[in-house]
Design an enzyme around this catalytic site. Structure first.
Site, PDB file in Angstrom:
ATOM      1  N   SER A 142       0.869  -1.182   0.000  1.00 34.62           N
ATOM      2  CA  SER A 142       0.000   0.000   0.000  1.00 34.62           C
ATOM      3  C   SER A 142       0.900   1.224   0.000  1.00 34.62           C
ATOM      4  O   SER A 142       2.025   1.164   0.513  1.00 34.62           O
ATOM      5  CB  SER A 142      -0.865   0.013   1.268  1.00 34.62           C
ATOM      6  OG  SER A 142      -1.443   1.294   1.453  1.00 34.62           O
ATOM      7  N   TYR A 157      -1.462  -1.199  10.400  1.00 32.22           N
ATOM      8  CA  TYR A 157      -1.537  -1.523   8.968  1.00 32.22           C
ATOM      9  C   TYR A 157      -0.355  -0.889   8.239  1.00 32.22           C
ATOM     10  O   TYR A 157       0.332  -1.552   7.455  1.00 32.22           O
ATOM     11  CB  TYR A 157      -2.858  -0.985   8.412  1.00 32.22           C
ATOM     12  CG  TYR A 157      -3.044  -1.114   6.909  1.00 32.22           C
ATOM     13  CD1 TYR A 157      -3.433  -2.323   6.340  1.00 32.22           C
ATOM     14  CD2 TYR A 157      -2.868  -0.023   6.064  1.00 32.22           C
ATOM     15  CE1 TYR A 157      -3.636  -2.442   4.963  1.00 32.22           C
ATOM     16  CE2 TYR A 157      -3.061  -0.130   4.692  1.00 32.22           C
ATOM     17  CZ  TYR A 157      -3.443  -1.338   4.147  1.00 32.22           C
ATOM     18  OH  TYR A 157      -3.640  -1.452   2.789  1.00 32.22           O
TER      19      TYR A 157
HETATM   20  P1  NAP Z   1     -11.162  -6.356  -0.208  1.00 35.34           P
HETATM   21  O1  NAP Z   1     -12.035  -5.931  -1.324  1.00 35.34           O
HETATM   22  O2  NAP Z   1     -11.623  -6.118   1.205  1.00 35.34           O
HETATM   23  O3  NAP Z   1     -10.835  -7.917  -0.400  1.00 35.34           O
HETATM   24  C1  NAP Z   1     -10.028  -8.551   0.543  1.00 35.34           C
HETATM   25  C2  NAP Z   1      -9.855  -9.988   0.136  1.00 35.34           C
HETATM   26  O4  NAP Z   1      -8.978 -10.607   1.098  1.00 35.34           O
HETATM   27  C3  NAP Z   1     -11.148 -10.777   0.148  1.00 35.34           C
HETATM   28  O5  NAP Z   1     -11.090 -11.745  -0.894  1.00 35.34           O
HETATM   29  C4  NAP Z   1     -11.117 -11.461   1.514  1.00 35.34           C
HETATM   30  O6  NAP Z   1     -11.849 -12.692   1.498  1.00 35.34           O
HETATM   31  C5  NAP Z   1      -9.630 -11.757   1.644  1.00 35.34           C
HETATM   32  N1  NAP Z   1      -9.161 -11.949   3.006  1.00 35.34           N
HETATM   33  C6  NAP Z   1      -9.250 -11.091   4.055  1.00 35.34           C
HETATM   34  N2  NAP Z   1      -8.688 -11.636   5.139  1.00 35.34           N
HETATM   35  C7  NAP Z   1      -8.238 -12.862   4.757  1.00 35.34           C
HETATM   36  C8  NAP Z   1      -7.560 -13.906   5.431  1.00 35.34           C
HETATM   37  N3  NAP Z   1      -7.229 -13.797   6.728  1.00 35.34           N
HETATM   38  N4  NAP Z   1      -7.251 -15.032   4.737  1.00 35.34           N
HETATM   39  C9  NAP Z   1      -7.589 -15.159   3.432  1.00 35.34           C
HETATM   40  N5  NAP Z   1      -8.222 -14.198   2.740  1.00 35.34           N
HETATM   41  C10 NAP Z   1      -8.551 -13.065   3.407  1.00 35.34           C
HETATM   42  O7  NAP Z   1      -9.702  -5.682  -0.290  1.00 35.34           O
HETATM   43  P2  NAP Z   1      -8.959  -4.941  -1.517  1.00 35.34           P
HETATM   44  O8  NAP Z   1      -9.328  -3.509  -1.445  1.00 35.34           O
HETATM   45  O9  NAP Z   1      -9.141  -5.706  -2.757  1.00 35.34           O
HETATM   46  O10 NAP Z   1      -7.443  -5.041  -0.994  1.00 35.34           O
HETATM   47  C11 NAP Z   1      -6.592  -6.093  -1.406  1.00 35.34           C
HETATM   48  C12 NAP Z   1      -5.174  -5.757  -0.979  1.00 35.34           C
HETATM   49  O11 NAP Z   1      -4.803  -4.472  -1.504  1.00 35.34           O
HETATM   50  C13 NAP Z   1      -4.968  -5.668   0.530  1.00 35.34           C
HETATM   51  O12 NAP Z   1      -3.711  -6.196   0.868  1.00 35.34           O
HETATM   52  C14 NAP Z   1      -5.002  -4.179   0.795  1.00 35.34           C
HETATM   53  O13 NAP Z   1      -4.271  -3.824   1.944  1.00 35.34           O
HETATM   54  C15 NAP Z   1      -4.347  -3.645  -0.457  1.00 35.34           C
HETATM   55  N6  NAP Z   1      -4.681  -2.256  -0.765  1.00 35.34           N
HETATM   56  C16 NAP Z   1      -5.961  -1.897  -1.117  1.00 35.34           C
HETATM   57  C17 NAP Z   1      -6.226  -0.560  -1.395  1.00 35.34           C
HETATM   58  C18 NAP Z   1      -7.599  -0.068  -1.798  1.00 35.34           C
HETATM   59  O14 NAP Z   1      -7.789   1.162  -1.905  1.00 35.34           O
HETATM   60  N7  NAP Z   1      -8.567  -0.932  -2.042  1.00 35.34           N
HETATM   61  C19 NAP Z   1      -5.207   0.391  -1.297  1.00 35.34           C
HETATM   62  C20 NAP Z   1      -3.943  -0.020  -0.926  1.00 35.34           C
HETATM   63  C21 NAP Z   1      -3.687  -1.343  -0.664  1.00 35.34           C
HETATM   64  P3  NAP Z   1     -12.917 -13.074   2.656  1.00 35.34           P
HETATM   65  O15 NAP Z   1     -14.056 -12.113   2.554  1.00 35.34           O
HETATM   66  O16 NAP Z   1     -13.292 -14.462   2.351  1.00 35.34           O
HETATM   67  O17 NAP Z   1     -12.193 -12.917   3.972  1.00 35.34           O
END
Ligand code: NAP
Length: 262
Positions: A142, A157
């Site tokens: 991130s 985080y």
């Molecule tokens: P998201 O839409 O909330 O999706 C998260 C995914 O991770 C879901 O498939 C969830 O599945 C899974 N997950 C959560 N905890 C888990 C665990 N303990 N074991 C296995 N699977 C797990 O998140 P996203 O926005 O796509 O983010 C994905 C990554 O990008 C993360 O690492 C986040 O920190 C990073 N990121 C996102 C953003 C943003 O703006 N969206 C910005 C910077 C970085 P379940 O529902 O089954 O738990």
């Protein structure tokens, strides 16, 4: 045929990566923790590209479950070429800030956003080295691994993602000797379900402050992940965490983004 295992691929950035790798010719492992329906739907969409795809339920912040998942993937597909450590997310710091912070909150955020990537990477690297596979590991970090977040409301985080960036560098130096390339991607604001916590007013405020004119989509991250996995294009990129954020982190406005809902 190449194979990829993506953690947290039932929606959002992980799901975007699953579809982009399937389109690029990979058999895909779709990991999730609790969203089985979402994971099955993404696996189905990967199969529509003519690839094999399978769902692997596991909480990757649990070391035993993470290792068992990687081993099951290798049993199923015979090999692992690419691991994308994507599962993660920020929970808001409870009231009282760092001074009053419950240790469980710290531990769970570090486990999900840092340790999980180490557990999966170790199991994947063991398999790649044992089979002589010159694969790739991609860690989704991130921009907040490098800059603080909205008045430090996600302190563990940010600390975990900063640690992940350093793990990417250190692991890259060790594994490049085996031909395995390790890199990271640091997204800025990407429109996924993780943003549901914000009010419309705050989201509009964020979007206005991003030089690009708004946040990105999972595909903006997934395309780079596919590129980093392709050694014929990216072999000389080693241990880097590449920022993909529409200019968000270079504008100096991140920590001043109005943010009442998080
Ligand atoms: P998201 O839409 O909330 O999706 C998260 C995914 O991770 C879901 O498939 C969830 O599945 C899974 N997950 C959560 N905890 C888990 C665990 N303990 N074991 C296995 N699977 C797990 O998140 P996203 O926005 O796509 O983010 C994905 C990554 O990008 C993360 O690492 C986040 O920190 C990073 N990121 C996102 C953003 C943003 O703006 N969206 C910005 C910077 C970085 P379940 O529902 O089954 O738990």
């Amino acid at each position: 045929m190449k194979t990829v295992l993506i953690t947290g691929a039932s929606r959002g950035i992980g799901a975007g990566c699953a579809l982009a790798f399937a389109r690029d010719g990979y058999h895909v492992g779709v990991n999730h923790r609790s969203s089985a329906d979402g994971a099955e739907s993404i696996a189905r969409q990967c199969r529509e590209f003519g690839r094999e795809a399978e769902v692997f339920a596991a909480d990757v912040s649990d070391s035993t479950a993470a290792r068992a998942m990687v081993d099951s993937f290798v049993d199923r597909f015979g090999r692992i070429d690419v691991l994308v450590n994507n599962a993660g997310g920020a929970l808001r710091m409870p009231a009282g800030g760092f001074v009053e912070m419950p240790v469980d909150y710290w531990d769970s955020q570090i486990a999900l956003n840092l340790s999980a990537a180490a557990y999966c990477a170790q199991a994947a690297a063991r398999s790649m080295v044992a089979q002589g596979i010159e694969g790739a590991i991609i860690n989704i970090s991130s921009i907040h691994g490098d800059v603080t977040w909205v008045r430090r409301k996600a302190l563990p985080y940010s600390a975990a993602k900063g640690g992940l960036n350093m793990m990417t560098k250190s692991l890259a130096v060790e594994l490049i000797a085996h031909g395995i390339n390790v890199n990271g991607i640091a997204p800025g604001l990407i429109h996924t379900k993780a943003l549901d916590r914000y009010s419309e007013r705050d989201l509009n405020g964020f979007n206005r402050k991003i030089p690009f004119g708004g946040g990105g989509t999972p595909a903006d991250i997934a395309e780079l992940a596919v590129f980093l996995a392709d050694k014929s294009k990216s072999r000389f990129i080693v241990g880097q965490t590449i920022t993909v954020d529409g200019g968000q982190s270079i504008d100096g406005s991140i920590d001043s983004m109005l943010d009442d809902s998080f």
